[in-house]
Design an enzyme around this catalytic site. Structure first.
Site, PDB file in Angstrom:
ATOM      1  CD  GLU A  26      -2.822   1.041   2.522  1.00 62.11           C
ATOM      2  OE1 GLU A  26      -2.870  -0.030   3.180  1.00 62.11           O
ATOM      3  OE2 GLU A  26      -3.616   1.991   2.695  1.00 62.11           O
ATOM      4  CG  ASN A  71      -7.647   2.144   5.630  1.00 61.44           C
ATOM      5  OD1 ASN A  71      -8.508   1.339   5.311  1.00 61.44           O
ATOM      6  ND2 ASN A  71      -7.157   2.215   6.850  1.00 61.44           N
ATOM      7  CG  ASN A 171      -9.349  -1.384   1.607  1.00 64.96           C
ATOM      8  OD1 ASN A 171      -8.995  -2.550   1.729  1.00 64.96           O
ATOM      9  ND2 ASN A 171      -9.196  -0.482   2.574  1.00 64.96           N
ATOM     10  CD  GLU A 172     -10.207  -2.619   6.079  1.00 70.32           C
ATOM     11  OE1 GLU A 172     -10.165  -1.507   6.640  1.00 70.32           O
ATOM     12  OE2 GLU A 172      -9.537  -3.596   6.457  1.00 70.32           O
ATOM     13  CE1 TYR A 243      -3.449  -6.461   8.966  1.00 71.77           C
ATOM     14  CE2 TYR A 243      -5.692  -5.618   8.852  1.00 71.77           C
ATOM     15  CZ  TYR A 243      -4.442  -5.796   8.276  1.00 71.77           C
ATOM     16  OH  TYR A 243      -4.188  -5.319   7.012  1.00 71.77           O
ATOM     17  CD  GLU A 291      -6.060  -4.779   4.221  1.00 72.22           C
ATOM     18  OE1 GLU A 291      -5.905  -4.485   5.422  1.00 72.22           O
ATOM     19  OE2 GLU A 291      -6.487  -3.992   3.368  1.00 72.22           O
ATOM     20  CD  GLN A 352       0.184  -2.705   3.729  1.00 67.84           C
ATOM     21  OE1 GLN A 352       1.028  -2.119   3.066  1.00 67.84           O
ATOM     22  NE2 GLN A 352      -0.951  -2.093   4.128  1.00 67.84           N
TER      23      GLN A 352
END
Ligand code: AHR
Length: 503
Positions: A26, A71, A171-172, A243, A291, A352
């Site tokens: 990212e 993000n 994304n999200e 996560y 992710e 990442q």
């Protein structure tokens, strides 16, 4: 403690999609700038890309890398990152409160993907932008030429299309922190229309729609049901993220939490089946777990920048978690879960890859080095290709509040019948050794151990660093043999073993 495992060549979960071992870069912190890209670095190639980092990524055999966010993508203008570099604008990145000078954009990143030998998975901005931006970029990237946007790509120095096959629709988008956050209905409609337009350009592309950012979101799992209700017929994958942290410094609980990942996958798989039935559809939608990682060590140190109290720095260190040995065990447990669930999880991206919650770290102007988590990812990516086996495991467990009985021994196995390899990935997440017998059925007579890698450390918090990059590394394992059709192994307390057998 003792455990018995049965492996049979015909008890198969699924053929593993190699993209299960994907990763993510990212525009965040030092992932791009001074991570993969550092003109002036002694190893930089003609594009300014660090060849020491390229070598480490190649070592990991990463088949696909998601880009440019995260993000970041929800307020990204892709046009800022194309054309002559000296004319590219510096932009304020609202996701991470930093400045991006756009020296790296899709051209540079696609060349980097070619250099590391991976495919590019591209996320379009469905936060601040939408359908028009997505279809324009798709034409820019994938059309051979003779149209407005494809001719711009050619004018910008790239004749051949990028041929990006896999696309994330934002994304999200369930996250209130997202620029352009939407309700499930708003996003579902937008994703459906965007997917339709993108498919009108090329019906062969693969599309990933956003699922939940994590299983604690108040909107989970209704989000998945609503979004898939809008998009089921147009998309191929639904994206999930998760996560893990050990903020409570409770190792048994931390290592147990990978079982939450399993329930998350089960539940979303159920939602997919529900919508499939509701639509009377014959097509499958799979999970793209794009992710996942351990992320918490850097939270405090990042606070000042993320709260906007440091101005708008360019490529500051952000999310630079330094991973210890127990984090490596957790990464191994997560990957084992994906292998066992490879019938529904087809794509997964370690978030990442460089500097930002990453297995690879760099020193600006200096060396690149491997974190503890590099190794379980490396072994799974290299040896975890083939058919995931449906193992039967009978072993000890320990109790964790809210989770119940958690197996002390976690095991996954992959059979590459063509090459004749059978690989076991074993994690002992408990503080006691486990004498393990694995009965090997249907693999032929002459199985022998050809490689045994072991990670174990009396200090669960031991970590590598730029000064001591080999404090925690795998070493050859002992205490395993094939005897009477069984693999017999002593799996020590808090340890990770990769045992490869060949017929
Ligand atoms: O990987 C770091 C961030 O975590 C990503 O930008 C975002 O998608 C997630 O919340």
């Amino acid at each position: 403690m003792r455990a018995t495992v049965t492996a049979h060549a015909r008890f198969v979960v699924s053929e593993i999609d190699p993209r299960l071992y994907g990763s993510f870069i990212e525009h965040l912190g030092r992932a791009v700038y001074t991570g993969i890209y550092e003109p002036g670095h002694p190893t930089a190639d003609k594009n300014g890309m660090r060849c020491d980092v390229i070598d480490l990524v190649r070592e990991l055999s990463v088949p696909i890398v998601r880009y440019p966010g995260g993000n970041f993508v929800s307020a990204y203008n892709w046009e800022d990152g194309v054309g002559p570099r000296e004319q590219r604008p510096a932009r304020l990145d609202l996701a991470w409160h930093t400045t991006d000078n756009n020296e790296v954009g899709v051209h540079e990143f696609a060349d980097w993907c070619d250099a590391v030998g991976c495919e590019l998975m591209y996320a379009v901005n469905l936060g601040s932008r939408g359908l028009d931006d997505a279809r324009n970029f798709l034409e820019y990237a994938n059309h051979p030429g003779g149209s407005y946007w494809s001719d711009q790509r050619i004018a910008n120095g790239r004749n051949a299309p990028f041929n990006i096959k896999l696309w994330c629709l934002g994304n999200e988008m369930d996250g209130p922190w997202q620029i352009g956050h939407k309700s499930a209905d708003e996003y579902g409609r937008l994703a459906h229309e965007t997917a339709k337009a993108m498919r009108a350009f090329d019906s062969g592309i693969e599309l990933v729609v956003c699922g939940s950012s994590n299983a604690k979101m108040a909107t989970y799992p209704q989000w998945e049901a609503t979004v898939l209700d809008h998009t089921y017929n147009e998309v191929d994958y639904i994206s999930l993220h998760m996560y893990f942290d050990n903020k409570a410094d409770d190792t048994p609980k931390f290592l147990a939490e990978a079982i939450k990942l399993d329930s998350y996958i089960s539940s979303v798989s159920g939602v997919i089946d529900f919508i499939k039935a509701k639509k009377r559809s014959t097509k499958n939608v799979y999970i793209s777990f794009d992710e996942w990682n351990v992320w918490y060590h850097s939270h405090e140190q990042d606070r000042k920048i993320l709260e906007g109290n440091s101005g708008w720095p360019s490529a500051p260190p952000l999310l630079e978690d330094i991973y210890n040995f127990e984090d490596a065990l957790q990464v191994a447990l997560i990957i084992n879960t994906f292998i066992r669930r490879s019938n529904v999880v087809k794509i997964a991206c370690l978030a990442q890859l460089v500097n930002v919650i990453a297995p690879i770290m760099t020193v600006p102007g200096g060396p690149a080095w491997r974190q503890t988590t590099f190794y379980p990812f490396l072994f799974a990516s290299r040896y975890g290709r083939g058919k995931a086996l449906d193992l039967k495991v009978d072993g000890p467990s320990y109790h964790v509040d809210e989770l119940g009985a958690v197996p002390a021994l976690d095991v996954a196995a992959v059979h590459d019948a063509a090459a004749g390899y059978l690989t076991f990935f074993l994690v002992n997440r408990s503080g006691e050794a486990i004498a393990t017998d694995i009965s090997l059925e249907g693999f032929g007579q002459d199985l022998a151990i050809v490689e045994h890698q072991l990670m174990a450390d009396a200090d669960l918090k031991a970590a590598n660093s730029a000064a001591d990059p080999e404090a925690v590394v795998p070493r050859p394992g002992a205490d395993a043999e094939v005897r009477d059709g069984k693999l017999v192994a002593d799996i020590g307390a808090y340890s990770y073993h990769v045992i490869r057998l060949k017929a």
